[in-house]
Design an enzyme around this catalytic site. Structure first.
Site, PDB file in Angstrom:
ATOM      1  N   GLY A  18     -75.435 -51.273 -50.940  1.00 58.57           N
ATOM      2  CA  GLY A  18     -74.929 -51.632 -49.501  1.00 58.57           C
ATOM      3  C   GLY A  18     -75.571 -50.833 -48.429  1.00 58.57           C
ATOM      4  O   GLY A  18     -75.325 -50.600 -47.671  1.00 58.57           O
ATOM      5  N   ALA A  19     -77.016 -50.582 -48.801  1.00 56.02           N
ATOM      6  CA  ALA A  19     -77.990 -49.667 -48.094  1.00 56.02           C
ATOM      7  C   ALA A  19     -78.527 -50.415 -46.926  1.00 56.02           C
ATOM      8  O   ALA A  19     -79.459 -49.755 -46.002  1.00 56.02           O
ATOM      9  CB  ALA A  19     -78.620 -48.850 -48.682  1.00 56.02           C
ATOM     10  N   VAL A  70     -73.088 -55.996 -56.482  1.00 53.97           N
ATOM     11  CA  VAL A  70     -72.950 -54.843 -57.431  1.00 53.97           C
ATOM     12  C   VAL A  70     -71.782 -55.177 -58.437  1.00 53.97           C
ATOM     13  O   VAL A  70     -71.603 -54.784 -59.573  1.00 53.97           O
ATOM     14  CB  VAL A  70     -72.355 -53.730 -56.622  1.00 53.97           C
ATOM     15  CG1 VAL A  70     -73.654 -52.993 -55.934  1.00 53.97           C
ATOM     16  CG2 VAL A  70     -71.097 -53.950 -55.644  1.00 53.97           C
ATOM     17  N   ASN A  96     -71.868 -47.075 -52.266  1.00 50.62           N
ATOM     18  CA  ASN A  96     -71.450 -47.457 -50.744  1.00 50.62           C
ATOM     19  C   ASN A  96     -70.859 -48.709 -50.581  1.00 50.62           C
ATOM     20  O   ASN A  96     -70.101 -49.086 -49.752  1.00 50.62           O
ATOM     21  CB  ASN A  96     -72.497 -46.992 -49.889  1.00 50.62           C
ATOM     22  CG  ASN A  96     -72.215 -47.381 -48.601  1.00 50.62           C
ATOM     23  OD1 ASN A  96     -71.451 -46.872 -47.677  1.00 50.62           O
ATOM     24  ND2 ASN A  96     -72.868 -48.421 -47.922  1.00 50.62           N
ATOM     25  N   SER A 155     -61.434 -45.275 -49.606  1.00 51.75           N
ATOM     26  CA  SER A 155     -60.802 -45.676 -48.217  1.00 51.75           C
ATOM     27  C   SER A 155     -59.616 -44.642 -48.227  1.00 51.75           C
ATOM     28  O   SER A 155     -58.798 -44.502 -49.462  1.00 51.75           O
ATOM     29  CB  SER A 155     -60.493 -47.034 -48.202  1.00 51.75           C
ATOM     30  OG  SER A 155     -59.704 -47.276 -46.976  1.00 51.75           O
ATOM     31  N   TYR A 168     -56.966 -54.058 -51.681  1.00 52.49           N
ATOM     32  CA  TYR A 168     -58.365 -53.199 -51.332  1.00 52.49           C
ATOM     33  C   TYR A 168     -57.786 -51.817 -51.802  1.00 52.49           C
ATOM     34  O   TYR A 168     -58.802 -51.124 -52.281  1.00 52.49           O
ATOM     35  CB  TYR A 168     -58.401 -53.320 -49.931  1.00 52.49           C
ATOM     36  CG  TYR A 168     -59.655 -52.379 -49.506  1.00 52.49           C
ATOM     37  CD1 TYR A 168     -60.884 -52.818 -49.697  1.00 52.49           C
ATOM     38  CD2 TYR A 168     -59.292 -51.435 -48.444  1.00 52.49           C
ATOM     39  CE1 TYR A 168     -62.194 -51.787 -49.035  1.00 52.49           C
ATOM     40  CE2 TYR A 168     -60.278 -50.788 -47.951  1.00 52.49           C
ATOM     41  CZ  TYR A 168     -61.637 -50.904 -48.116  1.00 52.49           C
ATOM     42  OH  TYR A 168     -62.468 -50.181 -47.665  1.00 52.49           O
ATOM     43  N   LYS A 172     -60.061 -49.286 -54.635  1.00 50.13           N
ATOM     44  CA  LYS A 172     -60.320 -47.906 -54.207  1.00 50.13           C
ATOM     45  C   LYS A 172     -59.649 -46.923 -54.978  1.00 50.13           C
ATOM     46  O   LYS A 172     -60.533 -45.922 -55.453  1.00 50.13           O
ATOM     47  CB  LYS A 172     -60.178 -47.815 -52.541  1.00 50.13           C
ATOM     48  CG  LYS A 172     -61.258 -48.508 -51.893  1.00 50.13           C
ATOM     49  CD  LYS A 172     -62.724 -48.428 -51.816  1.00 50.13           C
ATOM     50  CE  LYS A 172     -63.341 -49.059 -50.864  1.00 50.13           C
ATOM     51  NZ  LYS A 172     -65.017 -48.693 -51.125  1.00 50.13           N
TER      52      LYS A 172
END
Length: 267
Positions: A18-19, A70, A96, A155, A168, A172
């Protein structure tokens, strides 16, 4: 870099998911600035990855733009093989990529019992299975090298819980559990695995849009919950990633570090 730089990465190759924008872009840049041997810039949108890879090359560091979702294991395998071919073995992995997938707009969901099982899948696809896929494909390089760093962005919804973000948060939290397990599996090979737990980052907007954003009463109320009275910047995340990837953090593993401006102070 100077021989006195405690954060010198000693020419290691990094793969950052995610860069292509935001915090991921900042992470790629700061690793390049501290003597990474190469940066694999992953993004679902190849044009974003190519832009950031070119920025890294302008710093004098080799870079490869590698497209992958990913959450798709074969896509990750292809991307990592491509990165290795261009840059060499991967011993720094930064997970990320997040939210609900490459095309999502993150926001509050309905209450958990008002959701359907199909609503949960995108969160696990990216935030848990995506991390598992990347770690699975990268760790053999680390074992072979006798060293490695895995840093996974989670998160506070996964660390302390958050209403309307149940799926979510669960994904995480699962990623954090994976890091603790990999820390125990990888320690004897010189591999560390840690998490950074975030709260809200300032959105990417122009100055006029940001002014309107901060004028919103709901945002003002949300901001008042932060001890430092500001949302996070991409650089806040990148600085902690650099530390955990460096030799300065060589005796730290299996941990979760809140980088959240004091949004929570719970252990």
């Amino acid at each position: 870099m100077s021989e006195h730089d405690l954060l010198d990465l000693e020419g290691q190759v990094a793969f950052v998911t995610g860069a292509g924008q935001g915090a991921g872009r900042a992470i790629a840049h700061i690793l390049a600035q501290h003597n990474a041997g190469g940066i694999a810039v992953n993004d679902f949108v190849i044009e974003r990855a190519e832009t950031v890879a070119e920025e890294i090359r302008q710093l004098g560091i080799p870079a490869a733009a590698v497209q992958a979702d990913v959450g798709d294991y074969q896509s990750v395998a292809t991307a990592m093989d491509d990165a290795r071919a261009q840059l060499g073995p991967i011993t720094l992995l930064v997970n990320n990529a997040g939210n609900a997938g490459p095309n999502s707009q993150m926001g509050l969901s309905p209450l958990f019992w008002e959701t359907e099982p199909d609503d949960w899948a995108p969160f696990f696809h990216t935030n848990l299975f995506g991390v598992m896929n990347c770690c699975h494909r990268a760790m053999q390089d680390m074992v072979d090298a006798g060293r490695g760093r895995i840093v996974t962005i989670i998160s506070d919804s996964g660390r302390v819980g958050e209403a309307r973000l149940a799926a979510y948060g669960a994904a995480k939290a699962g990623a954090a559990g994976l890091m603790r397990s990999l820390a125990k599996e990888g320690g004897r090979y010189g591999i560390t695995a840690n998490c950074i737990s975030l709260s809200t980052l300032e959105p990417q907007m122009d100055e006029q849009q940001l002014e309107a954003f901060y004028a919103n009463d709901r945002i003002k109320s949300q901001l008042s919950r932060y001890t430092l009275r500001r949302f996070g910047q991409a650089s806040d995340v990148a600085n902690m990633v650099l530390f955990l990837c460096s030799g300065a953090a060589s005796w730290i593993t299996g941990q979760t570090y809140p980088v959240n401006g004091g949004y929570t102070v719970t252990q």
